[in-house]
Design an enzyme around this catalytic site. Structure first.
Site, short mmCIF file in Angstrom:
data_model
loop_
_atom_site.label_atom_id
_atom_site.label_comp_id
_atom_site.label_asym_id
_atom_site.label_seq_id
_atom_site.Cartn_x
_atom_site.Cartn_y
_atom_site.Cartn_z
N SER A 81 -70.25 19.03 -113.75
CA SER A 81 -69.57 19.70 -114.86
C SER A 81 -70.39 20.90 -115.28
CB SER A 81 -69.43 18.74 -116.04
OG SER A 81 -69.10 19.50 -117.19
N HIS A 93 -66.24 20.64 -111.84
CA HIS A 93 -65.52 20.17 -113.03
C HIS A 93 -65.72 21.20 -114.14
CE1 HIS A 93 -63.80 16.93 -115.51
NE2 HIS A 93 -64.65 17.29 -116.45
N ASP A 144 -64.89 22.08 -118.02
CA ASP A 144 -64.49 21.49 -119.29
C ASP A 144 -64.04 22.56 -120.28
OD1 ASP A 144 -64.94 18.62 -119.02
OD2 ASP A 144 -67.06 19.13 -118.77
N MET A 154 -62.65 23.31 -123.99
CA MET A 154 -62.56 22.69 -125.33
C MET A 154 -62.11 23.72 -126.35
SD MET A 154 -66.07 20.50 -125.35
CE MET A 154 -66.60 19.57 -123.91
N HIS A 189 -60.50 20.35 -116.82
CA HIS A 189 -60.26 19.25 -117.77
C HIS A 189 -60.03 19.87 -119.14
CE1 HIS A 189 -62.35 15.68 -120.06
NE2 HIS A 189 -61.05 15.74 -120.31
N MET A 240 -59.50 19.80 -122.90
CA MET A 240 -59.64 19.03 -124.14
C MET A 240 -59.13 19.94 -125.25
SD MET A 240 -63.32 17.49 -123.08
CE MET A 240 -63.44 18.72 -121.77
N MET A 288 -62.22 8.52 -119.35
CA MET A 288 -63.36 9.02 -120.12
C MET A 288 -64.31 7.85 -120.42
SD MET A 288 -62.78 12.23 -120.33
CE MET A 288 -64.34 12.54 -121.20
N PHE A 294 -68.96 16.65 -125.69
CA PHE A 294 -70.34 17.04 -125.39
C PHE A 294 -70.82 16.41 -124.09
CE2 PHE A 294 -69.55 17.01 -129.89
CZ PHE A 294 -69.96 18.28 -130.26
N GLY A 295 -71.67 17.14 -123.40
CA GLY A 295 -72.34 16.58 -122.22
C GLY A 295 -73.53 15.75 -122.66
N GLY A 296 -74.10 15.03 -121.73
CA GLY A 296 -75.36 14.32 -121.99
C GLY A 296 -75.25 13.08 -122.85
N ASP A 304 -65.48 10.23 -116.14
CA ASP A 304 -66.07 11.41 -116.77
C ASP A 304 -66.91 11.02 -117.99
OD1 ASP A 304 -66.73 13.91 -117.63
OD2 ASP A 304 -64.69 14.54 -118.12
N GLY A 305 -68.22 11.24 -117.86
CA GLY A 305 -69.12 11.08 -119.00
C GLY A 305 -70.21 10.05 -118.78
N GLY A 313 -72.59 15.93 -115.33
CA GLY A 313 -73.10 17.14 -115.95
C GLY A 313 -74.61 17.11 -115.98
C1 DX5 Z 1 -67.26 15.56 -122.06
C2 DX5 Z 1 -66.91 16.28 -120.78
C3 DX5 Z 1 -67.69 15.78 -119.60
C4 DX5 Z 1 -69.17 15.94 -119.73
C5 DX5 Z 1 -69.92 15.32 -118.60
O1 DX5 Z 1 -66.47 16.04 -123.06
O2 DX5 Z 1 -65.54 16.13 -120.48
O3 DX5 Z 1 -67.19 16.39 -118.42
O4 DX5 Z 1 -69.54 17.27 -119.82
O5 DX5 Z 1 -71.28 15.51 -118.82
P1 DX5 Z 1 -72.32 14.33 -118.63
O6 DX5 Z 1 -72.27 13.92 -117.20
O7 DX5 Z 1 -73.64 14.97 -118.99
O8 DX5 Z 1 -71.94 13.21 -119.55
ZN ZN Z 2 -64.78 16.64 -118.45
#
Ligand code: DX5
Ligand code: ZN
Length: 220
Positions: free
Chosen positions: A10, A35, A37, A39, A68, A70, A139, A145-147, A177-178, A199
């Site tokens: 991502s 991927h 994202d 938002m 993706h 959101m 999900m 958010f990532g991480g 995802d996530g 990500g």
């Molecule tokens: C969350 C995103 C994911 C996320 C994945 O809202 O849709 O794609 O960035 O990141 P990691 O792998 O760091 O959870």
């Molecule tokens: Zn995503």
């Protein structure tokens, strides 16, 4: 022979001042899909980027772009995301919108369509649309958010999504995802996932190629 899992880094976790070079790097490190994202600050409490960023990044890699969304009311925008160069466009079943219409627009513009399901929404909520889907995004964190940490119980939901896929849309892929890490990737694959979004696990790694190899289940 075991099927091989697809790894989709991502770019949310990439360097936004240098996303072009991160996108170019993805093929070199062995990733299968990119991927992306998107938002809107309304459907989720964060903002990323839109069409222009995607169409500017598109020529930099021949890997498929998995967009993706959101965002609220995605039916308004899906066609423009397809035109920006997506190979997959997915949006959320929770987003109030004309779901069938949005899926049809994506498909009729020559793109694969998907529905994403938040951790607190039953997987069964997509059953009535399943026959239309090319991708089911489970999900395993709350989006935004990532991480974040992989939510317990998500593996069972992946298996449930894979069952739904087998029944209604056998050609479709199940994506998780996530919160995917080097430690839980194999379990997610075993639970029935075809694509793992990663990500932090890729962009936070000292050696991205090594991380992708590990996520593919080949630690050597
Ligand atoms: C969350 C995103 C994911 C996320 C994945 O809202 O849709 O794609 O960035 O990141 P990691 O792998 O760091 O959870
Ligand atoms: Zn995503």
């Amino acid at each position: 022979m075991e099927k091989s899992i697809l790894i989709a880094p991502s770019i949310l976790s990439g360097n936004f001042a240098n996303l072009g070079s991160d996108v170019k790097d993805m093929k070199a490190v062995g990733a299968d899909v990119i991927h992306v994202d998107v938002m809107d600050g309304v459907f989720v409490p964060n903002l990323t980027f839109g069409f222009k960023m995607i169409s500017d990044l598109r020529p930099l890699s021949d890997l498929p772009f998995d967009v993706h969304l959101m965002i609220t009311n995605p039916v308004r925008y899906v066609e423009r995301f397809v035109k920006s160069g997506a190979d997959f466009v997915s949006f959320h079943v929770e987003a109030e919108t004309e779901i069938e219409k949005a899926l049809a627009i994506i498909k009729n513009s020559g793109c694969k369509c998907g529905l994403a399901v938040n951790p607190d929404t039953p997987i069964s909520s997509i059953e009535r649309y399943a026959a239309l889907l090319d991708l089911i995004v489970v999900m395993s964190v709350f989006p935004g958010f990532g991480g974040q940490k992989f939510i317990d119980g998500s593996l069972e939901r992946v298996t449930e999504a894979a069952r739904l896929r087998d029944r209604y849309c056998p050609h479709a892929l199940v994506e998780v995802d996530g919160g995917i890490t080097l430690s839980n990737a194999a379990d997610a694959a075993k639970a029935g996932a075809d694509i793992l979004v990663a990500g932090n696990a890729v962009f936070g790694a000292a050696d991205r190629a090594e991380a992708v190899r590990h996520l593919h289940g080949k630690p050597q």
